[in-house]
Scaffold this motif. Structure first.
Motif, PDB file in Angstrom:
ATOM      1  N   GLU A 147      52.030  27.248 -25.867  1.00  0.00           N
ATOM      2  CA  GLU A 147      52.001  28.379 -26.801  1.00  0.00           C
ATOM      3  C   GLU A 147      52.581  27.997 -28.162  1.00  0.00           C
ATOM      4  N   ARG A 150      50.199  25.871 -30.185  1.00  0.00           N
ATOM      5  CA  ARG A 150      49.129  26.646 -30.816  1.00  0.00           C
ATOM      6  C   ARG A 150      49.547  27.211 -32.171  1.00  0.00           C
ATOM      7  N   TRP A 154      47.220  23.402 -32.561  1.00  0.00           N
ATOM      8  CA  TRP A 154      46.842  22.563 -31.417  1.00  0.00           C
ATOM      9  C   TRP A 154      46.456  23.486 -30.263  1.00  0.00           C
ATOM     10  N   THR A 155      45.181  23.796 -30.148  1.00  0.00           N
ATOM     11  CA  THR A 155      44.735  24.824 -29.209  1.00  0.00           C
ATOM     12  C   THR A 155      44.157  24.261 -27.914  1.00  0.00           C
TER      13      THR A 155
END
Length: 354
Positions: A147, A150, A154-155
């Motif tokens: 999380e 992200r 950086w997903t």
């Protein structure tokens, strides 16, 4: 020279000591046992400290030279932490088709949360990497770490919880009626919060043991409290015994204002492996370090009354109930929190079979 298809690059290596160093060493060892790998590692200093700044600056050139000397381009590249993302560009000198993995641990993805010039610059650094390396897959040690990754773009991530070497200790039939906290005394780990908010709610004379070294000035003050028994820095065997003999092992993390969080919380796994009864905050990476109700008990973060009630409850458990819970937790740790499983998960993340 050998040109294994899997290249592992890390700046965290022995003789330096720390969680990331342990991760690098154990993962490399287990990967090598099931799949050919090529390791480029920056060794730490003989005194256990990380490499000097000059060695860190020179490391990219070491990696570049290694890649260029290879007989063939690597098919998969694993970078040991998020700060190393530019090294992916060096790998592209040999092959743009290589699958790229980047491990994410905690501070390496969350430093931007601290704010200030350094925090903002690091955040920009990570966002640039996310734009340039959109195909890279993040190997996050917990859902919380994924999380936070992200937040800087950086997903694409996969969750691979950490592991521990299982300590084969028999669950203590009689505990010492003392609570144990193990780790550094930093704000996010919540030891001072526990001393100030929970300890006064427990029966008079309750003792909190603290095992560890290094502390923030504000946190270190708790060592002067009359109900604190400071054990110092214990070796692994002594720490395992302390986990085993304690009435319960607490991991009372809180949410500090600077946005720091617990990337994983290896103490929770180590304590359960040693036969300890783990009580941990339901927060951050601890949600992946504790299988709720099986390897430990998760409690509401920052709720002193709930913590005090649960501690009173487990302190009154009969020997049979305690042994059943702790033995079951040990078995679950032995089954799931293994370095073999970590290695398999990493290989599966790139579609390679173990």
């Amino acid at each position: 020279m050998q040109s294994a298809s899997f290249l592992f690059v890390t700046r965290k290596w022995a003789p330096a000591m720390g969680g990331m160093e342990t991760w690098s060493l154990k993962l490399a060892e287990r990967l090598a046992a099931i799949h050919p790998i090529d390791v480029v590692a920056l060794r730490g200093r003989a005194n256990g400290m990380p490499p000097r700044a000059l060695n860190l600056l020179w490391f990219p050139f070491t990696v570049m030279a290694h890649i260029l000397r290879r007989k063939s381009a690597p098919e998969t590249i694993l970078l040991g932490d998020m700060a190393l993302w530019p090294l992916a560009g060096l790998a592209a000198l040999r092959s743009r088709k290589a699958k790229l993995l980047i491990a994410a641990h905690g501070t390496d993805v969350a430093y931007h949360r601290r704010g200030g010039i350094k925090g903002r610059l690091y955040g920009a650094y990570l966002r640039l990497g996310a734009r340039l390396l959109g195909a890279a897959k993040v190997i996050a040690n917990s859902r919380a770490t994924a999380e936070v990754a992200r937040e800087t773009g950086w997903t694409n991530s996969v969750i691979v919880p950490l592991a521990t070497e299982v300590c084969e200790l028999e669950t203590a039939t009689v505990h010492n009626r003392k609570i144990l906290f193990a780790g550094r005394l930093v704000i996010r780990k919540g030891c001072r919060w526990f001393v100030e908010e929970v300890l006064p709610l427990l029966p008079e004379g309750t003792i909190l043991q603290i095992a560890g070294t290094g502390w923030d000035e504000s946190e270190g003050a708790v060592l002067d409290h009359p109900q604190i028994e400071y054990l110092g820095c214990l070796d692994q065997q002594s720490l395992a015994q302390a986990y085993n003999q304690a009435m319960c092992v607490i991991i009372p993390n809180i949410k500090p204002e600077n946005g720091e969080y617990e990337g994983f919380g290896l103490v929770a796994v180590e304590a359960a492996a040693a036969g300890g009864l783990v009580l941990a905050a339901d927060h951050g990476g601890l949600r992946d370090a504790v299988i709720a109700g099986e390897t430990g008990i998760l409690l509401p973060i920052g709720d002193a009354e709930d913590w005090a009630l649960k501690i009173s409850e487990v302190s009154a458990w009969e020997h049979v109930r305690r042994q059943q819970f702790c033995r079951s937790a040990q078995a679950k740790v032995r089954q799931y929190y293994t370095w073999e499983r970590v290695a398999r998960d990493v290989l599966e993340a790139v579609g390679q079979s173990a």
